[in-house]
Scaffold this motif. Structure first.
Motif, PDB file in Angstrom:
ATOM      1  N   GLN A   9       0.809  -1.213   0.000  1.00 49.06           N
ATOM      2  CA  GLN A   9       0.000   0.000   0.000  1.00 49.06           C
ATOM      3  C   GLN A   9       0.844   1.266   0.000  1.00 49.06           C
ATOM      4  O   GLN A   9       0.339   2.341  -0.292  1.00 49.06           O
ATOM      5  N   VAL A  10       2.126   1.146   0.364  1.00 55.28           N
ATOM      6  CA  VAL A  10       3.019   2.297   0.415  1.00 55.28           C
ATOM      7  C   VAL A  10       4.368   1.926  -0.190  1.00 55.28           C
ATOM      8  O   VAL A  10       4.732   0.764  -0.274  1.00 55.28           O
ATOM      9  N   SER A  11       5.098   2.956  -0.602  1.00 51.71           N
ATOM     10  CA  SER A  11       6.501   2.805  -0.971  1.00 51.71           C
ATOM     11  C   SER A  11       7.324   3.358   0.182  1.00 51.71           C
ATOM     12  O   SER A  11       6.903   4.287   0.872  1.00 51.71           O
ATOM     13  N   CYS A  17      20.248   5.172   0.486  1.00 50.04           N
ATOM     14  CA  CYS A  17      20.462   5.704  -0.865  1.00 50.04           C
ATOM     15  C   CYS A  17      19.369   6.681  -1.295  1.00 50.04           C
ATOM     16  O   CYS A  17      19.391   7.170  -2.423  1.00 50.04           O
ATOM     17  N   LYS A  18      18.411   6.951  -0.420  1.00 47.95           N
ATOM     18  CA  LYS A  18      17.337   7.939  -0.669  1.00 47.95           C
ATOM     19  C   LYS A  18      16.509   7.630  -1.903  1.00 47.95           C
ATOM     20  O   LYS A  18      16.039   8.517  -2.595  1.00 47.95           O
ATOM     21  N   GLN A  19      16.317   6.338  -2.188  1.00 53.10           N
ATOM     22  CA  GLN A  19      15.469   5.935  -3.310  1.00 53.10           C
ATOM     23  C   GLN A  19      14.250   5.203  -2.778  1.00 53.10           C
ATOM     24  O   GLN A  19      14.251   4.691  -1.661  1.00 53.10           O
ATOM     25  N   TRP A  20      13.191   5.139  -3.611  1.00 54.20           N
ATOM     26  CA  TRP A  20      11.920   4.555  -3.198  1.00 54.20           C
ATOM     27  C   TRP A  20      11.842   3.087  -3.609  1.00 54.20           C
ATOM     28  O   TRP A  20      12.179   2.738  -4.739  1.00 54.20           O
ATOM     29  N   PHE A  21      11.377   2.242  -2.684  1.00 55.42           N
ATOM     30  CA  PHE A  21      11.201   0.821  -2.928  1.00 55.42           C
ATOM     31  C   PHE A  21       9.895   0.367  -2.289  1.00 55.42           C
ATOM     32  O   PHE A  21       9.438   0.952  -1.308  1.00 55.42           O
ATOM     33  N   ASP A  22       9.309  -0.682  -2.848  1.00 58.77           N
ATOM     34  CA  ASP A  22       8.077  -1.233  -2.278  1.00 58.77           C
ATOM     35  C   ASP A  22       8.351  -2.135  -1.083  1.00 58.77           C
ATOM     36  O   ASP A  22       7.515  -2.275  -0.209  1.00 58.77           O
ATOM     37  N   PHE A  43       7.324   7.313   4.103  1.00 58.84           N
ATOM     38  CA  PHE A  43       6.429   6.504   3.281  1.00 58.84           C
ATOM     39  C   PHE A  43       5.779   7.378   2.211  1.00 58.84           C
ATOM     40  O   PHE A  43       5.595   8.581   2.404  1.00 58.84           O
ATOM     41  N   ALA A  44       5.392   6.763   1.113  1.00 60.50           N
ATOM     42  CA  ALA A  44       4.585   7.412   0.072  1.00 60.50           C
ATOM     43  C   ALA A  44       3.367   6.533  -0.141  1.00 60.50           C
ATOM     44  O   ALA A  44       3.490   5.368  -0.530  1.00 60.50           O
ATOM     45  N   CYS A  45       2.197   7.066   0.122  1.00 55.68           N
ATOM     46  CA  CYS A  45       0.953   6.320  -0.024  1.00 55.68           C
ATOM     47  C   CYS A  45       0.669   6.111  -1.512  1.00 55.68           C
ATOM     48  O   CYS A  45       0.759   7.040  -2.303  1.00 55.68           O
ATOM     49  N   LYS A  46       0.325   4.891  -1.878  1.00 56.91           N
ATOM     50  CA  LYS A  46       0.024   4.595  -3.283  1.00 56.91           C
ATOM     51  C   LYS A  46      -1.394   4.986  -3.666  1.00 56.91           C
ATOM     52  O   LYS A  46      -1.719   5.050  -4.844  1.00 56.91           O
ATOM     53  N   LYS A  47      -2.229   5.277  -2.679  1.00 61.78           N
ATOM     54  CA  LYS A  47      -3.608   5.663  -2.971  1.00 61.78           C
ATOM     55  C   LYS A  47      -3.700   7.157  -3.262  1.00 61.78           C
ATOM     56  O   LYS A  47      -4.239   7.561  -4.289  1.00 61.78           O
ATOM     57  N   CYS A  48      -3.165   7.983  -2.360  1.00 59.51           N
ATOM     58  CA  CYS A  48      -3.281   9.436  -2.539  1.00 59.51           C
ATOM     59  C   CYS A  48      -1.999  10.079  -3.068  1.00 59.51           C
ATOM     60  O   CYS A  48      -1.975  11.264  -3.352  1.00 59.51           O
ATOM     61  N   LYS A  49      -0.914   9.298  -3.182  1.00 56.21           N
ATOM     62  CA  LYS A  49       0.369   9.749  -3.730  1.00 56.21           C
ATOM     63  C   LYS A  49       1.034  10.833  -2.889  1.00 56.21           C
ATOM     64  O   LYS A  49       1.801  11.642  -3.394  1.00 56.21           O
ATOM     65  N   LYS A  50       0.755  10.866  -1.574  1.00 61.75           N
ATOM     66  CA  LYS A  50       1.375  11.853  -0.689  1.00 61.75           C
ATOM     67  C   LYS A  50       2.353  11.164   0.251  1.00 61.75           C
ATOM     68  O   LYS A  50       2.170  10.008   0.616  1.00 61.75           O
ATOM     69  N   CYS A  51       3.395  11.881   0.638  1.00 65.15           N
ATOM     70  CA  CYS A  51       4.440  11.338   1.507  1.00 65.15           C
ATOM     71  C   CYS A  51       4.195  11.753   2.951  1.00 65.15           C
ATOM     72  O   CYS A  51       3.613  12.815   3.222  1.00 65.15           O
ATOM     73  N   PHE A  52       4.669  10.904   3.864  1.00 61.15           N
ATOM     74  CA  PHE A  52       4.572  11.201   5.292  1.00 61.15           C
ATOM     75  C   PHE A  52       5.654  10.451   6.040  1.00 61.15           C
ATOM     76  O   PHE A  52       6.202   9.477   5.559  1.00 61.15           O
ATOM     77  N   CYS A  66      -2.716   6.040   6.567  1.00 60.77           N
ATOM     78  CA  CYS A  66      -2.157   7.235   5.943  1.00 60.77           C
ATOM     79  C   CYS A  66      -2.806   8.461   6.580  1.00 60.77           C
ATOM     80  O   CYS A  66      -4.032   8.518   6.704  1.00 60.77           O
ATOM     81  N   PRO A  67      -2.025   9.464   6.985  1.00 60.92           N
ATOM     82  CA  PRO A  67      -2.617  10.641   7.618  1.00 60.92           C
ATOM     83  C   PRO A  67      -3.410  11.523   6.648  1.00 60.92           C
ATOM     84  O   PRO A  67      -4.201  12.356   7.070  1.00 60.92           O
ATOM     85  N   HIS A  68      -3.235  11.303   5.342  1.00 62.70           N
ATOM     86  CA  HIS A  68      -3.917  12.141   4.354  1.00 62.70           C
ATOM     87  C   HIS A  68      -5.235  11.541   3.865  1.00 62.70           C
ATOM     88  O   HIS A  68      -6.219  12.244   3.684  1.00 62.70           O
ATOM     89  N   CYS A  69      -5.254  10.216   3.632  1.00 62.96           N
ATOM     90  CA  CYS A  69      -6.454   9.603   3.043  1.00 62.96           C
ATOM     91  C   CYS A  69      -6.995   8.431   3.850  1.00 62.96           C
ATOM     92  O   CYS A  69      -7.947   7.788   3.433  1.00 62.96           O
TER      93      CYS A  69
END
Length: 122
Positions: A9-11, A17-22, A43-52, A66-69
């Motif tokens: 559900q999140v990346s 290395c500051k890169q995104w992985f599932d 984390f980056a939410c895959k539903k709303c595409k926002k980071c937290f 997710c605090p946004h959605c």
């Protein structure tokens, strides 16, 4: 799209290395170094595409969303499993003999059965 965890559900942003992985396995496959351990996760939410950010020292039940959605991202992971299937004849190859009962065809009416046509003929 992660091939290890089907319902990710999140990346996760790796602190090394500051890169995104599932998942951690995706990081291990693509990078030669070890995944650095950190108590602050991004984390980056895959539903709303926002980071937290989440602090893992103070993680509780309300932090599983997710605090946004309010997407519930802490789930039991569904991993792909190997399946063995028996191959049979594929109906899509030759479907000429199959009739779909839901589709109504035009009724075949001869010239002699249709009363309107018989009058015109004489």
């Amino acid at each position: 799209m992660c091939k290890h965890i089907l319902n990710a559900q999140v990346s996760i942003r790796s602190p090394c290395c500051k890169q995104w992985f599932d998942c951690a396995q995706c990081h291990a496959e693509s990078k030669k170094h070890e995944l650095a351990q950190s108590m602050e996760m991004v984390f980056a939410c895959k539903k709303c595409k926002k980071c937290f950010r989440k602090d893992m020292n103070e993680f509780d039940d309300s932090d599983e969303y997710c605090p946004h959605c309010d997407n519930h991202f802490v789930l039991e992971a569904k991993e792909p499993k190997a399946r063995l299937e028996v191959e049979g004849e594929d109906i899509r190859k030759d479907a000429r003999m199959i009739k779909d009962e839901r589709v109504k065809g035009k009724e075949q009416v001869s010239v002699w059965e249709d009363e309107g046509q018989a009058v015109r003929l004489g």
